[in-house]
Design a protein around this motif. Structure first.
Motif, PDB file in Angstrom:
ATOM      1  N   GLU A 141       7.044   8.649   6.865  1.00 46.97           N
ATOM      2  CA  GLU A 141       7.180  10.046   7.310  1.00 46.97           C
ATOM      3  C   GLU A 141       7.131  10.271   8.651  1.00 46.97           C
ATOM      4  N   LYS A 151       4.076   5.635   2.774  1.00 41.93           N
ATOM      5  CA  LYS A 151       4.274   7.087   2.641  1.00 41.93           C
ATOM      6  C   LYS A 151       4.098   7.477   4.025  1.00 41.93           C
ATOM      7  N   LYS A 152       3.084   7.220   4.531  1.00 44.25           N
ATOM      8  CA  LYS A 152       2.568   7.611   5.884  1.00 44.25           C
ATOM      9  C   LYS A 152       3.515   7.018   6.906  1.00 44.25           C
ATOM     10  N   ARG A 153       3.927   5.914   6.892  1.00 47.33           N
ATOM     11  CA  ARG A 153       4.869   5.169   8.008  1.00 47.33           C
ATOM     12  C   ARG A 153       6.274   5.798   7.922  1.00 47.33           C
ATOM     13  N   TYR A 158       8.969  -1.781   6.677  1.00 54.07           N
ATOM     14  CA  TYR A 158       9.168  -0.654   5.388  1.00 54.07           C
ATOM     15  C   TYR A 158      10.554  -0.287   5.128  1.00 54.07           C
ATOM     16  N   ASP A 215       1.008  -1.110   0.091  1.00 52.60           N
ATOM     17  CA  ASP A 215       0.102   0.037   0.101  1.00 52.60           C
ATOM     18  C   ASP A 215       0.959   1.365   0.096  1.00 52.60           C
ATOM     19  N   GLN A 216       0.832   2.063  -1.174  1.00 45.65           N
ATOM     20  CA  GLN A 216       1.699   3.188  -1.100  1.00 45.65           C
ATOM     21  C   GLN A 216       1.464   4.312  -0.375  1.00 45.65           C
ATOM     22  N   GLN A 217       0.074   4.401   0.073  1.00 37.84           N
ATOM     23  CA  GLN A 217      -0.231   5.616   0.844  1.00 37.84           C
ATOM     24  C   GLN A 217       0.286   5.311   2.426  1.00 37.84           C
ATOM     25  N   LEU A 218       0.053   3.959   2.760  1.00 37.67           N
ATOM     26  CA  LEU A 218       0.588   3.422   4.123  1.00 37.67           C
ATOM     27  C   LEU A 218       2.106   3.503   4.143  1.00 37.67           C
TER      28      LEU A 218
END
Length: 212
Positions: free
Chosen positions: A22, A18-20, A59, A13-16
């Motif tokens: 960050e 990115k969030k993790r 990640y 999941d690319q959004q996840l």
């Protein structure tokens, strides 16, 4: 152009991702400021980021990956902020002065991150370092473009070597606000520092143009 490193992730999941990442970057910066890269453990990074060591390794592949992500993210943010703040409505030396002020302002806002980036980039694996250093070249080239515009408008008369040296001097002067903040920020406000540095940076090149 050097390619961005593909940092391994078990999560798709690319959004996840990115969030993790960050969260990871923010946590790592705090720790690297306090302890440095080598004295910081991945377990501490995970805790500071708000998740377990197991989640952290979903990640990234190594602690060096975290440092790579930190350096890459900081360069991207500094470059993007600088690009947004350079005033394209201005012309001539006024635009160059505004660009210098914008750079110094961005570095002031991100001084902890900038300090970490320069102190710890040397710890990157040798295959990753060229990409990160290329980011520095790109920022310098942004300043060169503003100087070139001054030359095209006839307000500066500089050789290619002089253009590159002035652009690099501007970057180094901005970094000094962070590297020597223990003394500079006691002697000057940011506005005073920016005014004095801009005057000194441009004094020689403007004088050369007048004499030419």
């Amino acid at each position: 152009m050097l390619k961005k490193k593909a940092v391994p992730s078990m999560v798709k999941d690319q959004q996840l991702i990115k969030k993790r990442r960050e969260q990871m970057i923010k946590g790592a910066v705090r720790l690297f400021i306090e302890k440095g890269f080598h004295r910081t453990t991945t377990r501490e990074i995970a805790k500071e980021s708000g998740f377990s060591i197991g989640t952290l390794y979903e990640y990234i592949g190594s602690k060096e990956d975290v440092l790579y992500l930190v350096c890459d993210a900081i360069y991207e943010e500094v470059r993007d902020r600088l690009h947004q703040q350079i005033d394209t409505d201005k012309t001539g030396l006024e635009r160059l002065k505004k660009a210098i002020a914008a750079l110094f302002h961005v570095i002031d806002e991100m001084q902890d991150e900038v300090l970490v980036m320069y102190q710890e980039a040397k710890s990157l694996p040798k295959e990753d370092l060229p990409y990160v250093l290329q980011k520095e070249v790109e920022m310098t080239e942004m300043m060169e473009e503003v100087i070139y515009a001054c030359i095209e408008e006839g307000v500066l008369d500089l050789s290619e070597q002089e253009i590159k040296l002035l652009a690099n001097n501007i970057l180094v002067s901005g970094h000094m606000w962070t590297f020597r903040r223990w003394v500079m920020q006691k002697l000057y406000t940011l506005e005073e520092y920016t005014k004095l540095q801009t005057e000194q940076l441009l004094a020689g090149v403007t004088q050369k143009t007048k004499e030419g």
